[in-house]
Motif scaffolding. Structure first.
Motif, PDB file in Angstrom:
ATOM      1  N   SER A 135       0.831  -1.153  -0.003  1.00 44.38           N
ATOM      2  CA  SER A 135       0.077   0.210  -0.008  1.00 44.38           C
ATOM      3  C   SER A 135       0.733   1.286   0.017  1.00 44.38           C
ATOM      4  CB  SER A 135      -0.856   0.038   1.160  1.00 44.38           C
ATOM      5  OG  SER A 135      -2.072  -0.941   1.129  1.00 44.38           O
ATOM      6  N   TYR A 137       3.992   1.567  -1.128  1.00 44.23           N
ATOM      7  CA  TYR A 137       4.446   1.735  -2.611  1.00 44.23           C
ATOM      8  C   TYR A 137       3.329   2.318  -3.499  1.00 44.23           C
ATOM      9  CZ  TYR A 137       9.019  -0.058  -1.171  1.00 44.23           C
ATOM     10  OH  TYR A 137      10.041  -0.114  -0.387  1.00 44.23           O
ATOM     11  N   LYS A 138       2.327   1.690  -3.517  1.00 45.61           N
ATOM     12  CA  LYS A 138       0.969   2.203  -4.285  1.00 45.61           C
ATOM     13  C   LYS A 138       0.534   3.571  -4.105  1.00 45.61           C
ATOM     14  CE  LYS A 138      -1.638  -1.913  -5.254  1.00 45.61           C
ATOM     15  NZ  LYS A 138      -2.523  -2.852  -5.109  1.00 45.61           N
ATOM     16  N   GLU A 139       0.725   4.029  -2.856  1.00 46.23           N
ATOM     17  CA  GLU A 139       0.303   5.500  -2.523  1.00 46.23           C
ATOM     18  C   GLU A 139       1.493   6.581  -3.169  1.00 46.23           C
ATOM     19  OE1 GLU A 139       0.044   5.341   1.690  1.00 46.23           O
ATOM     20  OE2 GLU A 139      -1.911   4.158   1.768  1.00 46.23           O
ATOM     21  N   ASP A 143       3.061   0.757  -9.426  1.00 46.29           N
ATOM     22  CA  ASP A 143       2.017  -0.056  -9.840  1.00 46.29           C
ATOM     23  C   ASP A 143       2.660  -1.486  -9.505  1.00 46.29           C
ATOM     24  OD1 ASP A 143       0.219   1.856 -10.882  1.00 46.29           O
ATOM     25  OD2 ASP A 143       1.513   1.868 -12.704  1.00 46.29           O
ATOM     26  N   ARG A 144       1.388  -2.252  -9.030  1.00 43.68           N
ATOM     27  CA  ARG A 144       1.736  -3.597  -9.098  1.00 43.68           C
ATOM     28  C   ARG A 144       1.850  -4.465 -10.617  1.00 43.68           C
ATOM     29  NH1 ARG A 144      -1.664  -7.600  -5.000  1.00 43.68           N
ATOM     30  NH2 ARG A 144      -0.459  -9.202  -4.961  1.00 43.68           N
TER      31      ARG A 144
END
Length: 155
Positions: A135, A137-139, A143-144
């Protein structure tokens, strides 16, 4: 917080944090997937920094390093050229949720732009124990992409 690109003078401090990172991963996963010790980690970190194989950004609180990101440059056809790999990233637990990691990633993104990288890649375990990490890293714009981190030990 102060963010600085550092050299081999800080190899011992970075190595100690890298060991904290690996110990945390082992504790959360229950899988002893790393076998590192402080003297050899310091030696290797020093070599990487001296030979410009690694770029390391450190977060300082007063004179103490409280977090870091270690990058190397790579090349691939799928990435349309050169890109960065965030090999290690760690913030001491007592400084998490204080935007230290965000500041490190902003400095890393600026470094990527300066070096003409098309992207930054990293790997984080996809286990539930690392949902907060994913979360984070996404914030911060990551992108996964799926897949698994895999290895083949060469003996």
């Amino acid at each position: 917080m102060d963010y600085k690109w550092i050299d081999e003078k800080h190899a011992e401090d970075i190595s100690k944090l890298a060991i904290c990172l690996t110990e945390e991963i082992i504790q959360r996963t229950g899988i002893p997937s790393f076998d590192i010790d402080l003297p050899s980690t310091i030696k290797l970190c020093n070599e990487f920094l001296e030979q410009n194989k690694y770029s390391v950004i450190a977060a300082f609180h007063d004179e103490k390093i409280i977090g870091f990101g270690a990058l190397c440059e790579s090349f691939s056809l799928y990435a349309d050229g050169k890109f960065g790999i965030l090999q290690e990233f760690y913030v001491l637990p007592e400084y998490r949720s204080e935007k230290v990691g965000h500041g490190l990633l902003e400095s890393i993104k600026e470094h990527a732009k300066k070096n003409g990288w098309k992207r930054i890649e990293l790997c984080t375990p996809s286990l539930p124990a690392f949902d907060r990490t994913v979360s984070f890293y996404k914030e911060n714009g990551f992108d996964r992409t799926g897949g698994y981190k895999m290895r083949c030990l060469i003996q």
